[in-house]
Scaffold this active site. Sequence first.
Site, PDB file in Angstrom:
ATOM      1  N   LYS A 138      16.316 -16.015  13.423  1.00 10.13           N
ATOM      2  CA  LYS A 138      16.033 -17.171  13.543  1.00 10.13           C
ATOM      3  C   LYS A 138      16.723 -17.793  12.311  1.00 10.13           C
ATOM      4  O   LYS A 138      16.282 -17.269  10.769  1.00 10.13           O
ATOM      5  CB  LYS A 138      14.653 -16.656  13.511  1.00 10.13           C
ATOM      6  CG  LYS A 138      14.023 -18.550  13.391  1.00 10.13           C
ATOM      7  CD  LYS A 138      12.495 -18.481  13.876  1.00 10.13           C
ATOM      8  CE  LYS A 138      11.501 -18.769  12.499  1.00 10.13           C
ATOM      9  NZ  LYS A 138      10.847 -19.329  13.100  1.00 10.13           N
TER      10      LYS A 138
ATOM     11  N   ARG B 104      -0.142  -6.885   4.923  1.00 12.73           N
ATOM     12  CA  ARG B 104       0.615  -7.511   5.444  1.00 12.73           C
ATOM     13  C   ARG B 104       1.299  -6.675   6.371  1.00 12.73           C
ATOM     14  O   ARG B 104       1.815  -7.094   7.387  1.00 12.73           O
ATOM     15  CB  ARG B 104       1.976  -8.440   4.456  1.00 12.73           C
ATOM     16  CG  ARG B 104       1.161  -9.324   3.351  1.00 12.73           C
ATOM     17  CD  ARG B 104       2.443 -10.863   2.915  1.00 12.73           C
ATOM     18  NE  ARG B 104       2.950  -9.835   2.355  1.00 12.73           N
ATOM     19  CZ  ARG B 104       2.725  -9.820   0.835  1.00 12.73           C
ATOM     20  NH1 ARG B 104       1.760 -10.456   0.148  1.00 12.73           N
ATOM     21  NH2 ARG B 104       3.742  -9.024   0.289  1.00 12.73           N
TER      22      ARG B 104
ATOM     23  N   LYS C 120      14.918 -23.150  19.985  1.00 16.36           N
ATOM     24  CA  LYS C 120      13.528 -22.736  19.969  1.00 16.36           C
ATOM     25  C   LYS C 120      13.016 -24.488  19.519  1.00 16.36           C
ATOM     26  O   LYS C 120      12.940 -24.661  18.428  1.00 16.36           O
ATOM     27  CB  LYS C 120      13.027 -21.461  19.202  1.00 16.36           C
ATOM     28  CG  LYS C 120      11.521 -21.863  18.387  1.00 16.36           C
ATOM     29  CD  LYS C 120      11.509 -20.871  17.968  1.00 16.36           C
ATOM     30  CE  LYS C 120       9.853 -20.526  17.504  1.00 16.36           C
ATOM     31  NZ  LYS C 120       8.916 -19.086  17.235  1.00 16.36           N
TER      32      LYS C 120
ATOM     33  N   GLU D 115      16.086 -23.607  15.950  1.00 14.38           N
ATOM     34  CA  GLU D 115      15.369 -23.745  16.252  1.00 14.38           C
ATOM     35  C   GLU D 115      14.751 -24.974  15.205  1.00 14.38           C
ATOM     36  O   GLU D 115      14.438 -25.616  14.274  1.00 14.38           O
ATOM     37  CB  GLU D 115      14.159 -22.835  15.421  1.00 14.38           C
ATOM     38  CG  GLU D 115      12.381 -23.655  15.250  1.00 14.38           C
ATOM     39  CD  GLU D 115      11.327 -22.369  14.900  1.00 14.38           C
ATOM     40  OE1 GLU D 115      11.713 -21.601  14.685  1.00 14.38           O
ATOM     41  OE2 GLU D 115      10.134 -22.651  14.947  1.00 14.38           O
TER      42      GLU D 115
HETATM   43  P1  13P Z   1       4.430 -21.729  15.791  1.00  8.16           P
HETATM   44  O1  13P Z   1       4.168 -21.597  16.803  1.00  8.16           O
HETATM   45  O2  13P Z   1       3.195 -21.111  14.420  1.00  8.16           O
HETATM   46  O3  13P Z   1       4.428 -22.918  15.407  1.00  8.16           O
HETATM   47  O4  13P Z   1       5.428 -20.838  14.853  1.00  8.16           O
HETATM   48  C1  13P Z   1       6.919 -20.622  15.576  1.00  8.16           C
HETATM   49  C2  13P Z   1       7.696 -20.646  14.331  1.00  8.16           C
HETATM   50  O5  13P Z   1       8.730 -19.823  14.806  1.00  8.16           O
HETATM   51  C3  13P Z   1       7.353 -21.420  13.361  1.00  8.16           C
HETATM   52  O6  13P Z   1       8.902 -21.148  12.890  1.00  8.16           O
END
Ligand code: 13P
Length: 332
Positions: free
Chosen positions: A134, A44, A217, A175
């Site tokens: 995030k 990872r 987001k 998000e």
């Molecule tokens: P995806 O663009 O694969 O949807 O991932 C963005 C992301 O940060 C999901 O939390």
Amino acid sequence: MTTTQKIAQQMTTFGKGILAADESIGTMSSRLEDAGVNPTAQNRRDYRELLVTAADLADGVSGIIFCDETLNQTFADGTPFPEACRARGILPGIKVDTGAKPCPGLPGETITEGLDGLAGRLADYARSGAAFAKWRAVFTITDNAPSRGSIVANANALARYAAACQEAGLVPIVEPEVLMAGAHGIGRCAEVTAAVHQTVREHLALLNVDLAGIVLKPNMVTEGEDNSHPATPEEVAAATVEVLRSWPGDLAGVAFLSGGQPAERATANLAAMQSHDTPWPLTFSFGRALVSPALAAWHGEEDRVGDGQAALSAHVAANAAAVRMRGQLQSV
Ligand code: 13P
């Protein structure tokens, strides 16, 4: 301008997006296994170092989101990941939610957790060099979901997270993701996304979150993945921008997730957004649409690191070119 406002502007600087490489240990491990790579902490780490060291990444990427494991790992030469990113002109970010868990009282729906002890963790992340954070809330569309209860509960958690980030000097990426799962049409996605955004805005306001110091987001507004009538990029762009218009002009910027769309479709939709005149930049914060091709090309093989990096660079360049179309359209 406050510290978080300045960072938010850097994150959404013209022509660049944000790379989401913050898969949890579990998700990253299963993606590595799918690509035929042993899911060890070392692999990872190697994979994330491959991403950060792709040539000229900073030309198209302003920031990279990591998970806790990576933020505490080092490059092979011993440099901590946050320091290595900053040395390349890229802001390091950290996913701070602890995942979407079954929501008590709302069978089939989820609440994103991670508020307990958050202030202390944010202070630690800031000390480790993180510039932003995030938190992802997740909503699934069915005939009777998402419920009002799940929208309110998740919006409130997002707002508490965002306020805590700003107090810690970190920019919150907010998000709220309406998933593509389902056979619904684009209109239903628009309706649900608008309802979610309205509640998120209300809760951000209740906790005095400064919109100029956050990055939103959202999902793009599309039909469900089981719907057999795919919307065109122009339709996706028009529906998405219409929903976003309810956000005030002081919002620092919008950086879309890719949500499982094929990489080319996400890029085409992003490009189509740019013909709409909006008060905030519309850029990308893709995970899968940027990193899946890189992972497939790398395959965990040392002599294919360059192939993985080339795949990442090509997709970053395509999306950076998409967002730069805004400037071309405006200068015509
Ligand atoms: P995806 O663009 O694969 O949807 O991932 C963005 C992301 O940060 C999901 O939390």
